[in-house]
Structure formats: C-alpha cells, structure tokens
Design a protein around this motif. Structure first.
Motif, PDB file in Angstrom:
ATOM      1  N   ARG A 158       7.240 103.302  50.833  1.00 49.33           N
ATOM      2  CA  ARG A 158       8.146 104.014  50.911  1.00 49.33           C
ATOM      3  C   ARG A 158       8.520 104.618  52.415  1.00 49.33           C
ATOM      4  NH1 ARG A 158       9.664 109.397  50.439  1.00 49.33           N
ATOM      5  NH2 ARG A 158      11.691 109.803  49.596  1.00 49.33           N
ATOM      6  N   THR A 159       7.414 105.014  52.977  1.00 49.16           N
ATOM      7  CA  THR A 159       7.443 105.528  54.357  1.00 49.16           C
ATOM      8  C   THR A 159       8.002 104.390  55.358  1.00 49.16           C
ATOM      9  OG1 THR A 159       5.647 107.097  54.190  1.00 49.16           O
ATOM     10  CG2 THR A 159       6.222 106.462  56.378  1.00 49.16           C
ATOM     11  N   ALA A 160       7.387 103.132  55.275  1.00 48.72           N
ATOM     12  CA  ALA A 160       7.691 101.966  56.168  1.00 48.72           C
ATOM     13  C   ALA A 160       9.208 101.742  55.859  1.00 48.72           C
ATOM     14  CB  ALA A 160       7.178 100.705  55.843  1.00 48.72           C
ATOM     15  N   ARG A 161       9.867 101.835  54.561  1.00 50.25           N
ATOM     16  CA  ARG A 161      11.389 101.562  54.497  1.00 50.25           C
ATOM     17  C   ARG A 161      12.168 102.598  55.276  1.00 50.25           C
ATOM     18  NH1 ARG A 161      10.201 100.816  48.554  1.00 50.25           N
ATOM     19  NH2 ARG A 161      10.850 103.159  48.557  1.00 50.25           N
ATOM     20  N   VAL A 211       6.763  92.094  59.801  1.00 46.57           N
ATOM     21  CA  VAL A 211       5.600  92.945  58.865  1.00 46.57           C
ATOM     22  C   VAL A 211       4.514  91.606  58.613  1.00 46.57           C
ATOM     23  CG1 VAL A 211       5.235  93.379  56.457  1.00 46.57           C
ATOM     24  CG2 VAL A 211       7.421  93.905  57.556  1.00 46.57           C
ATOM     25  N   ILE A 212       3.366  92.046  59.150  1.00 46.93           N
ATOM     26  CA  ILE A 212       2.461  91.300  59.241  1.00 46.93           C
ATOM     27  C   ILE A 212       1.000  91.783  58.488  1.00 46.93           C
ATOM     28  CG2 ILE A 212       0.368  90.669  60.930  1.00 46.93           C
ATOM     29  CD1 ILE A 212       2.623  91.579  62.999  1.00 46.93           C
ATOM     30  N   ASP A 213       0.466  90.672  57.532  1.00 42.79           N
ATOM     31  CA  ASP A 213      -0.438  90.921  56.741  1.00 42.79           C
ATOM     32  C   ASP A 213      -1.558  89.950  57.151  1.00 42.79           C
ATOM     33  OD1 ASP A 213      -0.811  88.297  55.213  1.00 42.79           O
ATOM     34  OD2 ASP A 213       1.305  88.633  54.648  1.00 42.79           O
ATOM     35  N   HIS A 214      -2.904  90.409  56.557  1.00 44.57           N
ATOM     36  CA  HIS A 214      -4.067  89.292  56.962  1.00 44.57           C
ATOM     37  C   HIS A 214      -4.517  88.639  55.824  1.00 44.57           C
ATOM     38  CE1 HIS A 214      -3.868  91.543  60.724  1.00 44.57           C
ATOM     39  NE2 HIS A 214      -3.426  92.591  60.381  1.00 44.57           N
ATOM     40  N   ALA A 215      -4.000  88.169  54.788  1.00 45.70           N
ATOM     41  CA  ALA A 215      -4.451  87.474  53.774  1.00 45.70           C
ATOM     42  C   ALA A 215      -4.340  86.201  54.265  1.00 45.70           C
ATOM     43  CB  ALA A 215      -3.547  87.604  52.553  1.00 45.70           C
ATOM     44  N   PRO A 216      -5.082  85.222  53.524  1.00 44.01           N
ATOM     45  CA  PRO A 216      -5.306  83.947  53.769  1.00 44.01           C
ATOM     46  C   PRO A 216      -3.902  83.387  53.702  1.00 44.01           C
ATOM     47  CG  PRO A 216      -6.965  84.305  52.043  1.00 44.01           C
ATOM     48  CD  PRO A 216      -6.272  85.518  52.407  1.00 44.01           C
ATOM     49  N   ILE A 217      -3.603  82.267  54.441  1.00 45.56           N
ATOM     50  CA  ILE A 217      -2.123  81.723  54.705  1.00 45.56           C
ATOM     51  C   ILE A 217      -1.855  81.081  53.383  1.00 45.56           C
ATOM     52  CG2 ILE A 217      -2.989  79.636  55.916  1.00 45.56           C
ATOM     53  CD1 ILE A 217       0.369  81.477  56.440  1.00 45.56           C
ATOM     54  N   GLU A 218      -2.875  80.394  52.740  1.00 47.44           N
ATOM     55  CA  GLU A 218      -2.513  79.678  51.476  1.00 47.44           C
ATOM     56  C   GLU A 218      -2.072  80.626  50.403  1.00 47.44           C
ATOM     57  OE1 GLU A 218      -7.041  80.356  51.704  1.00 47.44           O
ATOM     58  OE2 GLU A 218      -5.504  79.398  53.323  1.00 47.44           O
ATOM     59  N   PRO A 255      -9.244  95.525  53.323  1.00 51.13           N
ATOM     60  CA  PRO A 255      -8.953  97.057  53.828  1.00 51.13           C
ATOM     61  C   PRO A 255      -8.059  96.879  55.140  1.00 51.13           C
ATOM     62  CG  PRO A 255     -11.260  96.190  54.656  1.00 51.13           C
ATOM     63  CD  PRO A 255     -10.588  95.082  53.620  1.00 51.13           C
ATOM     64  N   ASP A 256      -7.735  95.760  55.848  1.00 52.50           N
ATOM     65  CA  ASP A 256      -6.889  95.651  56.905  1.00 52.50           C
ATOM     66  C   ASP A 256      -5.822  96.469  56.813  1.00 52.50           C
ATOM     67  OD1 ASP A 256      -8.688  93.333  56.223  1.00 52.50           O
ATOM     68  OD2 ASP A 256      -8.416  92.940  58.528  1.00 52.50           O
ATOM     69  N   LEU A 257      -5.460  96.827  57.996  1.00 48.30           N
ATOM     70  CA  LEU A 257      -4.056  97.436  58.082  1.00 48.30           C
ATOM     71  C   LEU A 257      -2.619  96.527  57.986  1.00 48.30           C
ATOM     72  CD1 LEU A 257      -4.539 100.299  60.760  1.00 48.30           C
ATOM     73  CD2 LEU A 257      -4.721 100.569  57.968  1.00 48.30           C
ATOM     74  N   VAL A 258      -1.733  96.860  57.038  1.00 47.73           N
ATOM     75  CA  VAL A 258      -0.603  96.198  57.111  1.00 47.73           C
ATOM     76  C   VAL A 258       0.389  96.792  58.246  1.00 47.73           C
ATOM     77  CG1 VAL A 258       1.760  95.839  56.006  1.00 47.73           C
ATOM     78  CG2 VAL A 258      -0.440  95.714  54.879  1.00 47.73           C
ATOM     79  N   THR A 259       0.820  95.765  59.288  1.00 49.19           N
ATOM     80  CA  THR A 259       1.624  96.108  60.260  1.00 49.19           C
ATOM     81  C   THR A 259       3.031  95.915  60.262  1.00 49.19           C
ATOM     82  OG1 THR A 259      -0.327  95.838  61.841  1.00 49.19           O
ATOM     83  CG2 THR A 259       1.589  96.120  63.025  1.00 49.19           C
ATOM     84  N   VAL A 260       3.948  97.019  60.545  1.00 47.33           N
ATOM     85  CA  VAL A 260       5.214  96.768  60.703  1.00 47.33           C
ATOM     86  C   VAL A 260       5.751  97.198  62.290  1.00 47.33           C
ATOM     87  CG1 VAL A 260       7.402  97.398  59.848  1.00 47.33           C
ATOM     88  CG2 VAL A 260       5.564  97.586  58.370  1.00 47.33           C
ATOM     89  N   GLU A 261       6.357  96.187  62.750  1.00 42.02           N
ATOM     90  CA  GLU A 261       6.875  96.471  64.170  1.00 42.02           C
ATOM     91  C   GLU A 261       8.488  96.179  64.023  1.00 42.02           C
ATOM     92  OE1 GLU A 261       4.896  93.518  66.829  1.00 42.02           O
ATOM     93  OE2 GLU A 261       3.167  94.531  66.715  1.00 42.02           O
ATOM     94  N   LEU A 266       4.255 100.616  63.261  1.00 43.22           N
ATOM     95  CA  LEU A 266       3.667 101.458  62.313  1.00 43.22           C
ATOM     96  C   LEU A 266       2.710 100.556  61.482  1.00 43.22           C
ATOM     97  CD1 LEU A 266       4.115 103.940  60.336  1.00 43.22           C
ATOM     98  CD2 LEU A 266       5.789 102.337  59.010  1.00 43.22           C
ATOM     99  N   SER A 267       1.396 101.425  61.198  1.00 39.90           N
ATOM    100  CA  SER A 267       0.241 100.411  60.628  1.00 39.90           C
ATOM    101  C   SER A 267      -0.012 101.604  59.491  1.00 39.90           C
ATOM    102  CB  SER A 267      -0.661 100.350  61.441  1.00 39.90           C
ATOM    103  OG  SER A 267      -0.383  99.326  62.760  1.00 39.90           O
ATOM    104  N   PHE A 268      -0.426 100.901  58.375  1.00 46.57           N
ATOM    105  CA  PHE A 268      -0.771 101.564  57.300  1.00 46.57           C
ATOM    106  C   PHE A 268      -1.796 100.991  56.337  1.00 46.57           C
ATOM    107  CE2 PHE A 268       3.058  99.573  56.034  1.00 46.57           C
ATOM    108  CZ  PHE A 268       2.865  99.021  54.775  1.00 46.57           C
TER     109      PHE A 268
END
Length: 145
Positions: free
Chosen positions: A16-19, A77-84, A60-66, A6-8
């Motif tokens: 809520r949809t992801a939950r 759950v995968i985000d694309h923010a800087p790791i720090e 603007p990248d999508l958040v991914t839930v696998e 699921l990517s959003f």
C-alpha cells in the motif's frame, strides 16, 4: 527529478505504501490524471507479485521500487527470487493454469504478468543484472507543464 527509491521488507502491508508513493511521484512527474488509477493498480500488482515470490522462497531480501521521470514516468520493481520462479507460471496456457493446484503465492506470481499487461502499455520483464531476480519495468507518458 532524481530517481526516487523505495525498499521494503517482503510484507504485504508495505505494498500500500509503495502504491501511495508511486502515485504521488507520478502526479508530480506529470502523468495524466486519468492514468493515475492505472499507475496505482500496476505498482500494486508488481509489488504484490514480488512480495509473494519472496515469501514463497523464504527470502528476507528487500523488494525495491525505483521511480524516475527523465523522459517519461518509469517504475522498476525488483525482486530477488530465482528467475525460473518468475517466468514458469507465466508460460502456462490459461486452461492449464486453471487446472493447476496452486498456492495463493504461486497463483499471484503467475497471474501477475497477465494483469500487468492489461494495465501497462509499455511493460518489460527481464532478469536483474547482478544475481537472481526479476525487474518489472513499467512506463507511462508525462505531460510537461
């Protein structure tokens, strides 16, 4: 079951949809009924954290839930923010965290790990393999029928 992905867009309304999807897949995978609230809360917290990070950094990248159930029910759950950004607040002791003047987004991302650790026995947080971002991996046992 194959992996459900699921990517959003990083909008709070999509958490809520992801939950809902995460709990439905967990139930189908055979996660015990008494663990489903834990699954719902943990997926919600991990997704809220990812959305807050994306919004904080204007991503603007999508958040991914696998979700998969090969041997257990695993959620990534995968985000694309800087790791720090993901680990900085998590390292602060509670008294320093309380003393910080934090935005709602920063507070959400920093406190999120503490909440997740309370919900999930098998929790891993690590950098994504390609590019910036963090993967939050949570695992629950399944009961095969």
């Amino acid at each position: 079951m194959a992996t459900v992905r699921l990517s959003f867009s990083p909008a709070p309304v999509h958490v809520r949809t992801a939950r809902l999807v995460g709990v439905a897949v967990a139930r189908r995978a055979g996660v015990a009924e008494e663990l489903l609230d834990e699954v719902r809360l943990a997926i919600g917290e991990a997704c809220t954290r990812a959305v807050a990070l994306h919004n904080q950094y204007g991503l603007p990248d999508l958040v991914t839930v696998e979700m998969s159930d090969s041997e257990a029910y695993a959620v990534r759950v995968i985000d694309h923010a800087p790791i720090e950004a993901s680990v900085g607040l998590a390292k602060l002791p509670p008294d320093e965290l309380a003393a910080e003047s934090l935005t709602d987004e920063a507070l959400t991302t920093g406190v999120g790990f503490a909440l997740l650790a309370g919900f999930v026995d098998d929790l891993q947080v690590r950098p994504v393999e390609d590019g910036p971002g963090t993967e939050v991996r949570m695992v629950w046992p399944v009961q095969r029928r």
